[in-house]
Design an enzyme around this catalytic site. Structure first.
Site, mmCIF file in Angstrom:
data_model
loop_
_atom_site.group_PDB
_atom_site.id
_atom_site.type_symbol
_atom_site.label_atom_id
_atom_site.label_comp_id
_atom_site.label_asym_id
_atom_site.label_seq_id
_atom_site.Cartn_x
_atom_site.Cartn_y
_atom_site.Cartn_z
ATOM 1 N N LYS A 179 0.855 -1.181 0.000
ATOM 2 C CA LYS A 179 0.000 0.000 0.000
ATOM 3 C C LYS A 179 0.896 1.237 0.000
ATOM 4 O O LYS A 179 1.472 1.604 1.004
ATOM 5 C CB LYS A 179 -0.909 0.007 1.237
ATOM 6 C CG LYS A 179 -2.251 0.756 1.038
ATOM 7 C CD LYS A 179 -2.112 2.250 0.884
ATOM 8 C CE LYS A 179 -1.797 2.916 2.205
ATOM 9 N NZ LYS A 179 -1.791 4.427 2.074
ATOM 10 N N GLY A 231 6.954 5.368 8.392
ATOM 11 C CA GLY A 231 6.157 6.579 8.401
ATOM 12 C C GLY A 231 6.299 7.313 9.715
ATOM 13 O O GLY A 231 7.290 7.145 10.443
ATOM 14 N N SER A 232 5.325 8.109 10.033
ATOM 15 C CA SER A 232 5.387 8.945 11.228
ATOM 16 C C SER A 232 5.261 8.111 12.489
ATOM 17 O O SER A 232 4.677 7.021 12.492
ATOM 18 C CB SER A 232 4.281 9.996 11.191
ATOM 19 O OG SER A 232 3.016 9.387 11.420
ATOM 20 N N THR A 233 5.784 8.659 13.580
ATOM 21 C CA THR A 233 5.665 7.980 14.868
ATOM 22 C C THR A 233 4.208 7.877 15.299
ATOM 23 O O THR A 233 3.791 6.859 15.872
ATOM 24 C CB THR A 233 6.503 8.711 15.926
ATOM 25 O OG1 THR A 233 7.896 8.580 15.563
ATOM 26 C CG2 THR A 233 6.294 8.124 17.305
ATOM 27 N N ALA A 235 1.493 7.576 13.420
ATOM 28 C CA ALA A 235 0.872 6.461 12.699
ATOM 29 C C ALA A 235 1.443 5.129 13.159
ATOM 30 O O ALA A 235 0.724 4.135 13.281
ATOM 31 C CB ALA A 235 1.066 6.642 11.199
ATOM 32 N N GLY A 236 2.746 5.108 13.436
ATOM 33 C CA GLY A 236 3.376 3.877 13.897
ATOM 34 C C GLY A 236 2.823 3.397 15.228
ATOM 35 O O GLY A 236 2.683 2.193 15.455
ATOM 36 N N GLU A 253 9.539 1.548 11.193
ATOM 37 C CA GLU A 253 10.628 2.515 11.034
ATOM 38 C C GLU A 253 9.975 3.882 11.031
ATOM 39 O O GLU A 253 9.277 4.239 10.075
ATOM 40 C CB GLU A 253 11.412 2.235 9.751
ATOM 41 C CG GLU A 253 12.754 2.941 9.710
ATOM 42 C CD GLU A 253 12.653 4.315 9.088
ATOM 43 O OE1 GLU A 253 12.633 5.312 9.871
ATOM 44 O OE2 GLU A 253 12.588 4.419 7.867
ATOM 45 N N CYS A 287 13.953 10.819 7.406
ATOM 46 C CA CYS A 287 13.708 10.552 8.828
ATOM 47 C C CYS A 287 14.961 10.591 9.679
ATOM 48 O O CYS A 287 14.899 10.950 10.856
ATOM 49 C CB CYS A 287 13.003 9.203 8.979
ATOM 50 S SG CYS A 287 13.849 7.847 8.146
ATOM 51 N N GLU A 385 9.819 16.490 15.259
ATOM 52 C CA GLU A 385 10.278 16.260 13.891
ATOM 53 C C GLU A 385 9.552 17.207 12.946
ATOM 54 O O GLU A 385 8.335 17.151 12.813
ATOM 55 C CB GLU A 385 10.023 14.801 13.480
ATOM 56 C CG GLU A 385 10.584 14.480 12.112
ATOM 57 C CD GLU A 385 10.386 13.030 11.717
ATOM 58 O OE1 GLU A 385 11.304 12.450 11.121
ATOM 59 O OE2 GLU A 385 9.296 12.492 12.004
#
Length: 479
Positions: A179, A231-233, A235-236, A253, A287, A385
């Site tokens: 995706k 992706g972003s923290t 979303a992670g 990651e 990142c 970030e």
């Protein structure tokens, strides 16, 4: 040029998704629509996962040994190599990455990663025998593919980060539902076309499109065995929470706010030159960048001046121009976000020493490379970030304070040490809480593990460790 795609790739076929409204493709350099890509639905995800599940046990894929799978990966690498320049340009057109970076990062790197994992998997034994401890007999330790993998990739390095997941997953014998980000879907569909030309068996790679809702549905799908996400923290965390409830393996990651520690013996001119890539690569949309620059107080003004001069001199413009070092940000929303941080920096008491505005260009979501001096590590611009070309220079007294400041962060992904004494640099690097760090440079090593500590993620990609993440181990006891 207009890019018009109407189909997604599922079970070895190009099919129209059930989503009615396509996703527009907007050029970040011109702010104009340059095409459309299809939008998938949950029903399309169901079909893609079902295809991957069937392919996982079909003889055309599961029946291949490691060497034969390696040959498939090599054919795919050859297909990608044949149009590496076109694929690199495709990334630049979609996300504004300067072509001088996209060539190696998006054109060549995916080819090298595929070939690396093809060779590594063909050398790794499926089974090994160990003598049983504390008794007679033998244990057979067997490596088996973890299963159906959901790979969700961001827009900043879409082709390279896809291959961080796809190459080891295929090498291990897994099947994949990919995706891509809505901003960079064109290259994912081109990857599917290359897989078709390479003869990848039906269902081994499937590509679905869409936004966060499609990604969330895929992550929680009952027939997915592992999730790999970059992706972003924020979303992670959501993905990690979902996988935790499901007891589903996950590799995350995530974000970073890495530090560049300039030691007092460093060659400041060389430091400034090196920081162009280490701190501002891909328009600051990377990142692992060292966006906090820690400078000794006895050389602080010298470091600030050199970094400001470097940032001010970087060529800003058309990402397809080989002379450009700083292109546009990926979207208007991203530019608005970065500019909001610049305003927070101005109001925090920090000193703006370079940039801070938009370059004099007719169109495009550009932001000047920006440097703040007199930054306190507790300020917003030093802690969050930004994901844009914004640097903070922070003073320190001695090396112990520098390490303490570097470690005083929610993140731990990258970093760099700058010194004329390599042994001293190595000693300091050992003390920084991070997943990776460079001495006098920073560049990923495809043969070594990459990943984060703290809020920068879970697990590792690249190297043998990246392949191990796509196996499950079975112990068979014999006597």
């Amino acid at each position: 040029m207009q890019y018009e795609y109407t189909t997604i790739y599922v079970d070895g076929q190009w099919v129209e998704p059930q989503g009615q409204e396509p996703i527009p493709v907007i050029s970040p350099a011109s702010e104009r629509q340059i095409g459309v890509v299809p939008r998938s639905t949950s029903a399309d995800v169901d079909k893609a996962v079902a295809a991957a599940r069937r392919a996982l046990t079909a003889s055309q894929w599961s029946g291949l040994g490691a060497e034969d799978r390696a040959k498939v990966l090599m054919r795919l690498a050859d297909e990608l190599e044949a149009n590496s320049a076109e694929r690199a340009a495709l990334t630049s057109i979609q996300n504004g990455m300067p072509i001088m970076i996209a060539g190696p990062a998006e054109g060549s790197a995916p080819v090298g990663i595929l070939r690396y994992y093809a060779a590594l998997a063909s050398e790794m034994p499926v089974e090994e025998r160990r003598p049983r401890l504390g008794g007679g007999g033998t244990t057979v330790v067997r490596r088996e593919p973890v299963g159906v993998v959901a790979a969700i990739v961001p827009w900043n390095y879409p082709q390279a980060l896809t291959m961080f997941k796809l190459a080891p997953a295929l090498a291990a014998g897994c099947t994949v539902v990919l995706k891509p980000s809505p901003e960079t879907t064109l290259d994912a569909l081109e990857l599917a076309a290359a897989a078709e030309r390479a003869g990848l068996p039906s269902g081994v790679l499937n590509v679905v499109t869409g936004g966060a809702d499609v990604g969330a549905y895929l992550v929680s799908h009952p027939d997915v065995d592992k999730v790999a996400f970059t992706g972003s923290t924020a979303a992670g965390r959501a993905i990690g929470e979902a996988c935790g409830r499901l007891l589903r393996p996950v590799t995350l990651e995530l974000g970073g706010k890495s530090a560049a520690i300039v030691l007092d013996d460093a060659d400041v001119a060389a430091v400034a030159t090196g920081l162009a890539s280490v701190s501002l690569l891909n328009n600051g949309q990377t990142c692992h960048l060292s966006t906090r620059i820690l400078a000794p107080r006895n050389r602080y003004d010298e470091v600030v001046g050199a970094v400001a001069a470097m940032a001010s001199a970087l060529p800003v413009g058309d990402p397809l121009d080989p002379a450009t070092f700083i292109g546009p940000l990926v979207s208007q929303r991203q530019r608005d976000r970065v500019e909001s941080y610049i305003e927070q920096g101005k109001s925090s008491g920090a000193t703006l020493v370079a940039g801070g505005g938009r370059p004099a260009l007719e169109a495009g979501w550009f932001v000047q490379p920006t440097v703040f001096g007199d930054v306190d590590n507790s300020s917003v611009i030093a802690r969050e970030e930004i994901f844009g070309p914004v640097l903070s220079v922070i003073p320190y007294g001695d090396v112990d304070e520098a390490v303490s400041i570097a470690n005083d962060s929610d993140y731990g992904l990258g970093g760099s040490i700058w010194t004329t004494d390599l042994d001293k640099g190595l000693d300091v690097a050992r003390r920084v809480e991070t997943g990776s760090i460079g001495v006098n440079f920073y560049e990923l090593d495809l043969g070594s593990p990459f990943g984060g500590a703290k809020a920068s993620g879970l697990g590792r990609e690249l190297g043998p460790e990246g392949l191990a993440a796509y196996y499950q181990l079975k112990s068979i006891y014999l006597r």
